[in-house]
Design an enzyme around this catalytic site. Structure first.
Site, PDB file in Angstrom:
ATOM      1  N   ARG A 105      45.982  23.298   2.212  1.00  0.00           N
ATOM      2  CA  ARG A 105      45.083  24.462   2.181  1.00  0.00           C
ATOM      3  C   ARG A 105      44.727  24.977   3.576  1.00  0.00           C
ATOM      4  O   ARG A 105      44.149  26.064   3.673  1.00  0.00           O
ATOM      5  CB  ARG A 105      43.826  24.157   1.359  1.00  0.00           C
ATOM      6  CG  ARG A 105      44.123  24.175  -0.124  1.00  0.00           C
ATOM      7  CD  ARG A 105      42.878  24.019  -0.973  1.00  0.00           C
ATOM      8  NE  ARG A 105      43.222  24.116  -2.386  1.00  0.00           N
ATOM      9  CZ  ARG A 105      42.514  23.591  -3.368  1.00  0.00           C
ATOM     10  NH1 ARG A 105      41.400  22.919  -3.097  1.00  0.00           N
ATOM     11  NH2 ARG A 105      42.903  23.733  -4.630  1.00  0.00           N
TER      12      ARG A 105
ATOM     13  N   LYS B 236      34.839  21.212 -13.846  1.00  0.00           N
ATOM     14  CA  LYS B 236      36.130  20.539 -14.027  1.00  0.00           C
ATOM     15  C   LYS B 236      35.984  19.021 -13.906  1.00  0.00           C
ATOM     16  O   LYS B 236      36.469  18.277 -14.756  1.00  0.00           O
ATOM     17  CB  LYS B 236      37.127  21.081 -12.992  1.00  0.00           C
ATOM     18  CG  LYS B 236      38.504  20.465 -13.052  1.00  0.00           C
ATOM     19  CD  LYS B 236      39.553  21.368 -12.449  1.00  0.00           C
ATOM     20  CE  LYS B 236      39.543  21.381 -10.928  1.00  0.00           C
ATOM     21  NZ  LYS B 236      40.048  20.121 -10.318  1.00  0.00           N
TER      22      LYS B 236
ATOM     23  N   ASP C 125      36.327  21.760  -1.882  1.00  0.00           N
ATOM     24  CA  ASP C 125      37.112  22.708  -2.690  1.00  0.00           C
ATOM     25  C   ASP C 125      36.727  24.164  -2.410  1.00  0.00           C
ATOM     26  O   ASP C 125      37.417  25.090  -2.841  1.00  0.00           O
ATOM     27  CB  ASP C 125      36.927  22.415  -4.182  1.00  0.00           C
ATOM     28  CG  ASP C 125      37.552  21.079  -4.591  1.00  0.00           C
ATOM     29  OD1 ASP C 125      38.445  20.594  -3.873  1.00  0.00           O
ATOM     30  OD2 ASP C 125      37.147  20.531  -5.630  1.00  0.00           O
TER      31      ASP C 125
ATOM     32  N   ARG D 284      42.887  27.744  -6.349  1.00  0.00           N
ATOM     33  CA  ARG D 284      41.790  28.168  -5.463  1.00  0.00           C
ATOM     34  C   ARG D 284      42.260  29.141  -4.381  1.00  0.00           C
ATOM     35  O   ARG D 284      41.482  29.964  -3.905  1.00  0.00           O
ATOM     36  CB  ARG D 284      41.102  26.952  -4.851  1.00  0.00           C
ATOM     37  CG  ARG D 284      40.489  26.030  -5.918  1.00  0.00           C
ATOM     38  CD  ARG D 284      39.401  25.154  -5.357  1.00  0.00           C
ATOM     39  NE  ARG D 284      39.198  23.963  -6.175  1.00  0.00           N
ATOM     40  CZ  ARG D 284      38.530  23.924  -7.327  1.00  0.00           C
ATOM     41  NH1 ARG D 284      37.995  25.027  -7.815  1.00  0.00           N
ATOM     42  NH2 ARG D 284      38.402  22.795  -8.001  1.00  0.00           N
TER      43      ARG D 284
ATOM     44  N   GLY E  77      45.195  16.259  -9.997  1.00  0.00           N
ATOM     45  CA  GLY E  77      44.978  15.055  -9.193  1.00  0.00           C
ATOM     46  C   GLY E  77      43.913  14.161  -9.788  1.00  0.00           C
ATOM     47  O   GLY E  77      44.011  12.929  -9.747  1.00  0.00           O
TER      48      GLY E  77
ATOM     49  N   SER F 154      36.470  10.175  -1.026  1.00  0.00           N
ATOM     50  CA  SER F 154      37.184  10.764  -2.158  1.00  0.00           C
ATOM     51  C   SER F 154      36.620  10.229  -3.463  1.00  0.00           C
ATOM     52  O   SER F 154      36.640   9.017  -3.717  1.00  0.00           O
ATOM     53  CB  SER F 154      38.677  10.422  -2.080  1.00  0.00           C
ATOM     54  OG  SER F 154      39.276  10.577  -3.354  1.00  0.00           O
TER      55      SER F 154
HETATM   56  C1  S3P Z   1      37.524  15.608  -7.654  1.00  0.00           C
HETATM   57  C2  S3P Z   1      37.440  15.100  -6.382  1.00  0.00           C
HETATM   58  C3  S3P Z   1      37.896  15.835  -5.184  1.00  0.00           C
HETATM   59  C4  S3P Z   1      38.088  17.312  -5.466  1.00  0.00           C
HETATM   60  C5  S3P Z   1      38.828  17.556  -6.760  1.00  0.00           C
HETATM   61  C6  S3P Z   1      38.062  16.944  -7.927  1.00  0.00           C
HETATM   62  C7  S3P Z   1      37.036  14.778  -8.769  1.00  0.00           C
HETATM   63  O1  S3P Z   1      39.123  15.294  -4.749  1.00  0.00           O
HETATM   64  O2  S3P Z   1      38.763  17.940  -4.402  1.00  0.00           O
HETATM   65  O3  S3P Z   1      38.969  18.948  -6.995  1.00  0.00           O
HETATM   66  O4  S3P Z   1      36.858  15.312  -9.895  1.00  0.00           O
HETATM   67  O5  S3P Z   1      36.808  13.580  -8.576  1.00  0.00           O
HETATM   68  P1  S3P Z   1      39.195  13.986  -3.793  1.00  0.00           P
HETATM   69  O6  S3P Z   1      38.698  12.819  -4.542  1.00  0.00           O
HETATM   70  O7  S3P Z   1      40.669  13.857  -3.458  1.00  0.00           O
HETATM   71  O8  S3P Z   1      38.369  14.311  -2.590  1.00  0.00           O
END
Ligand code: S3P
Length: 426
Positions: free
Chosen positions: A344, A20, A313, A386, A92, A165
């Protein structure tokens, strides 16, 4: 509604859909690059389709047919002002990375998404992008959607992120690519580094030094071919299936094993589970392997510190695995779980308890006592992909029948999940 029955054995040889995180970035970087980008193994899940639709609304021609995508990039400033709001759905990654891209664009755009997105914190990207010079507003002074962005001339910053993050890091680095001077991001722990790796693949200079990543403004991306590996976060549910059903084994081909993502392998091995990597290779700067996963008796473990961003995740399915391990599993330093698609910590505890599991929430994680005999239950995904999949895995080990309501959420990241489970669990 998804129905799951207890199974005696999980076995077979499978592949999981594309990663993803990598699929989102391939579309975004392809849209910003000069020339055509061809993507093989794209994840046609709802989240990544949201990214495609947002870029189409900004004038980028994108052809998508299953896992094959062609993006006709027009260069960084080839995007046009969207006439309508950009709908990020449940994603997100879409909204936060696009915030960084839109911060550089000389136009106005509004992003919004579903009810879950409306509850997720945005100031973590809004604040540093404002510091660079972008004009961004949203509910509660930019904390919540809709986000209205008017981008323009930015100045590079050295940003110390309070959270590990990848979405925050990526948003700032993307803005930094068109900011004056240098932009750096330093994290408390290393988060996934797909942005850094893929920017290099698109011809951008990125300097990685420990926990700090630096880019210089004024760089261009060049379109290319990207092969997306299978998503280890999707493979994690199948690893979970093997670990909760004694005697099981599974070969999962073509899985991304980027070290910033393999915390699930480390944690399962620490509990006694067997996972071997074979046929290791590197594709577009990303390590890839086949996983040979074999059931073994498990013991509880402690999951904390720098391991957390490497398996964030996967914590819902790790909690399910821990119900079948001897002794106590402690998960801490994982307060980020509270601001994912759902809280979660709360949703794992509420749903897993319905099976009779012994799981106690803490401020920044949870404690699971095992092993417990699980009993089939009426579960609600609560709209979180999830949570839906993790509870389906619990259902494989639970006596009788389990039902998962709102199971369509699973399409966010793992289309075909139910059919694949049916194939491997008999
Ligand atoms: C992601 C970063 C993570 C992860 C999300 C995908 C990404 O989130 O939990 O499923 O693709 O950069 P955070 O950046 O909020 O940790």
């Amino acid at each position: 509604m998804l129905k799951i029955r207890q199974t005696n054995l999980v076995s077979g040889e499978v592949q999981v859909p594309g990663d993803k995180s990598i699929s989102h970035r391939a579309v975004m970087f392809g849209a910003l690059a000069e020339g055509t980008t061809t993507i093989h193994g794209f994840l046609p899940g709802a989240d990544c389709l949201s990214t495609i639709s947002c870029f189409r609304r900004m004038g980028i021609e994108i052809e998508q047919n299953g896992d094959q995508v062609t993006v006709h990039g027009k260069g960084w400033f080839g995007l046009t002002e969207p006439a309508q709001h950009l709908d990020v759905g449940n994603s997100g990654t879409t909204i936060r990375l696009m915030a960084g891209i839109l911060a550089t664009q000389p136009f106005h755009a509004v992003m919004e998404g579903d009810e879950s997105i409306a509850r997720r914190p945005m100031r973590r990207v809004v604040a540093p992008l404002r510091e660079m010079g972008a004009k961004i507003d949203g509910r509660q002074n930019g904390e919540y959607t809709p986000l209205a962005i008017r981008g323009g001339e930015l100045t590079g910053i050295d940003y110390r992120s309070p959270v590990a993050s990848a979405q925050v890091k990526s948003a700032i680095l993307l803005a930094g690519l068109q900011a004056k001077g240098r932009t750096s991001v330093t994290e408390p722990h290393l988060s996934r580094d797909h942005t850094e790796r893929m920017l290099k693949a698109f011809g951008v200079e990125v300097v990685c030094d420990g926990l700090t990543v630096t880019v210089t403004g004024g760089q261009t991306l060049t379109g290319r071919t990207i092969h997306v590996p299978g998503d280890i976060s999707s493979a994690a549910f199948l690893i979970g299936a093997v670990m909760v059903v004694p005697g099981s084994s599974l070969v999962i081909r073509n899985v991304g094993v980027n070290p910033t993502r393999t915390g699930i392998i480390d944690a399962v091995r620490a509990m006694g589970g067997r996972i071997e990597l074979t046929n290791e290779r590197v594709v577009n700067e990303e390590p890839v392997a086949d996983l040979v996963v074999t059931h073994a008796p498990l013991t509880g473990t402690v999951i904390e510190g720098e391991l957390i961003p490497r398996l964030i995740d996967e914590i819902p399915v790790l909690a399910v695995i821990a119900t079948q391990a001897q002794g106590r599993t402690i998960i801490r330093d994982a307060q980020e779980l509270r601001v994912k698609e759902t809280d979660r910590i709360a949703t794992v505890v509420s749903e897993l308890s319905k099976f009779g599991a012994k799981v106690t929430p803490t401020e920044d994680g949870m404690i699971i006592e095992g092993p417990t005999k699980l009993t089939g239950a009426a579960i609600d995904s609560q709209g979180d992909h999830r949570i839906g999949m993790a509870m389906a895995i619990a259902g494989l080990a639970a006596q009788g029948e389990t039902t998962i309501a709102n199971a369509e959420a699973i399409n966010v990241s793992f289309p075909g999940f139910a059919a694949l489970l049916e194939k491997i669990a008999r």
